[in-house]
Scaffold this motif. Structure first.
Motif, PDB file in Angstrom:
ATOM      1  N   LEU A 177       5.044  33.279  12.421  1.00  0.00           N
ATOM      2  CA  LEU A 177       4.880  34.619  12.988  1.00  0.00           C
ATOM      3  C   LEU A 177       5.175  35.733  11.973  1.00  0.00           C
ATOM      4  CD1 LEU A 177       6.412  34.149  16.550  1.00  0.00           C
ATOM      5  CD2 LEU A 177       4.003  34.150  15.879  1.00  0.00           C
ATOM      6  N   GLU A 178       5.553  35.314  10.743  1.00  0.00           N
ATOM      7  CA  GLU A 178       5.825  36.300   9.679  1.00  0.00           C
ATOM      8  C   GLU A 178       6.747  37.417  10.155  1.00  0.00           C
ATOM      9  OE1 GLU A 178       2.090  37.611   7.909  1.00  0.00           O
ATOM     10  OE2 GLU A 178       1.252  35.611   8.228  1.00  0.00           O
ATOM     11  N   ALA A 179       7.786  37.056  10.890  1.00  0.00           N
ATOM     12  CA  ALA A 179       8.722  38.049  11.441  1.00  0.00           C
ATOM     13  C   ALA A 179       9.426  38.802  10.320  1.00  0.00           C
ATOM     14  CB  ALA A 179       9.725  37.366  12.346  1.00  0.00           C
ATOM     15  N   GLU A 180       9.630  40.067  10.577  1.00  0.00           N
ATOM     16  CA  GLU A 180      10.258  40.942   9.592  1.00  0.00           C
ATOM     17  C   GLU A 180      11.137  41.952  10.328  1.00  0.00           C
ATOM     18  OE1 GLU A 180       8.443  43.648   6.032  1.00  0.00           O
ATOM     19  OE2 GLU A 180       7.008  42.545   7.270  1.00  0.00           O
ATOM     20  N   LEU A 181      12.316  42.218   9.766  1.00  0.00           N
ATOM     21  CA  LEU A 181      13.169  43.261  10.340  1.00  0.00           C
ATOM     22  C   LEU A 181      12.970  44.532   9.523  1.00  0.00           C
ATOM     23  CD1 LEU A 181      16.259  41.034  10.929  1.00  0.00           C
ATOM     24  CD2 LEU A 181      15.016  42.256  12.701  1.00  0.00           C
ATOM     25  N   LEU A 182      12.616  45.606  10.204  1.00  0.00           N
ATOM     26  CA  LEU A 182      12.337  46.865   9.534  1.00  0.00           C
ATOM     27  C   LEU A 182      13.383  47.907   9.923  1.00  0.00           C
ATOM     28  CD1 LEU A 182       8.544  47.086  10.507  1.00  0.00           C
ATOM     29  CD2 LEU A 182       9.508  46.081   8.429  1.00  0.00           C
ATOM     30  N   ASN A 183      13.761  48.740   8.970  1.00  0.00           N
ATOM     31  CA  ASN A 183      14.580  49.917   9.266  1.00  0.00           C
ATOM     32  C   ASN A 183      13.674  51.126   9.099  1.00  0.00           C
ATOM     33  OD1 ASN A 183      16.971  48.503   9.736  1.00  0.00           O
ATOM     34  ND2 ASN A 183      17.452  48.470   7.569  1.00  0.00           N
ATOM     35  N   ILE A 184      13.433  51.808  10.207  1.00  0.00           N
ATOM     36  CA  ILE A 184      12.486  52.923  10.223  1.00  0.00           C
ATOM     37  C   ILE A 184      13.259  54.225  10.449  1.00  0.00           C
ATOM     38  CG2 ILE A 184      10.394  53.827  11.323  1.00  0.00           C
ATOM     39  CD1 ILE A 184       9.705  51.088  10.460  1.00  0.00           C
ATOM     40  N   SER A 231       5.625  55.417  11.746  1.00  0.00           N
ATOM     41  CA  SER A 231       6.978  55.947  11.967  1.00  0.00           C
ATOM     42  C   SER A 231       6.964  57.100  12.957  1.00  0.00           C
ATOM     43  CB  SER A 231       7.597  56.408  10.652  1.00  0.00           C
ATOM     44  OG  SER A 231       7.742  55.309   9.781  1.00  0.00           O
ATOM     45  N   ASN A 232       5.989  57.986  12.814  1.00  0.00           N
ATOM     46  CA  ASN A 232       5.889  59.136  13.718  1.00  0.00           C
ATOM     47  C   ASN A 232       5.699  58.708  15.168  1.00  0.00           C
ATOM     48  OD1 ASN A 232       6.220  60.961  11.659  1.00  0.00           O
ATOM     49  ND2 ASN A 232       4.030  61.230  11.319  1.00  0.00           N
TER      50      ASN A 232
END
Length: 185
Positions: free
Chosen positions: A28-35, A45-46
């Protein structure tokens, strides 16, 4: 019985859940993002500014869940980078002294950056960045200075030498922790 991605994401409520899910589902190519919606100007982001913790949404390829919201400190400076592979430390020091003198004599920082910076950032503006994004020496120096102060920063391990102008007050901004996973096809 296979749950949809959205059903699986509903069960994830903590960062640890998200990390476990990511490691158990490499496909699932999971990724944790900080936006940071207040300082990141891209459409993605908007679009997050109105969403709440726990909300799940999708685009064409990915499904996202907002895991948490916190506040982080953001900074903004302009800089002139001087490259020790092109100049000796003595030459860099002489040049930095000249840059500081020129600035104090009324020459705009953007003009100085355009003339002297040895990287591709010609106006000197670094844009907004949050705590932890920059190397520690650089960030520590920025935290010690106030709006409109001009100062030198050395990162000798990386052979980076700067003249920096603090262009904005530090501010607290919202950071969203978002889990991004490949959508079911």
């Amino acid at each position: 019985y296979s749950q949809t991605i959205k059903e699986q994401l509903k069960l994830i409520t903590t960062l640890d859940d998200a990390k476990k899910f990511a490691s158990e589902n490499p496909n699932l190519e999971a990724e944790l993002l900080n936006i940071h919606p207040e300082i990141e100007t891209d459409n993605f982001s908007n679009n997050l500014t109105e969403l709440k913790i726990g909300e799940i949404f999708s685009d064409v390829d990915f499904t996202y869940k907002i895991l948490f919201e916190t506040n982080v400190k953001a900074f903004r400076v302009s800089y002139i980078f001087l490259d020790v592979s092109k100049l000796s430390l003595k030459e860099i020091e002489k040049l930095r002294t000249q840059i500081l003198k020129d600035y104090k004599n009324g020459i705009q920082f953007t003009d100085l950056a355009n003339n002297y910076s040895m990287d591709n950032n010609k106006n000197g503006d670094l844009g907004w960045f949050t705590e932890g994004m920059m190397v520690p020496n650089f960030e520590t120096a920025i935290k010690k200075h106030k709006l409109n102060e001009i100062f030198k920063v050395d990162v000798p391990n990386n052979k980076w030498y700067y003249v920096v102008l603090k262009t904005y007050e530090d501010k607290l901004i919202k950071e969203l922790g978002v889990l991004k996973v490949k959508s079911n096809k």
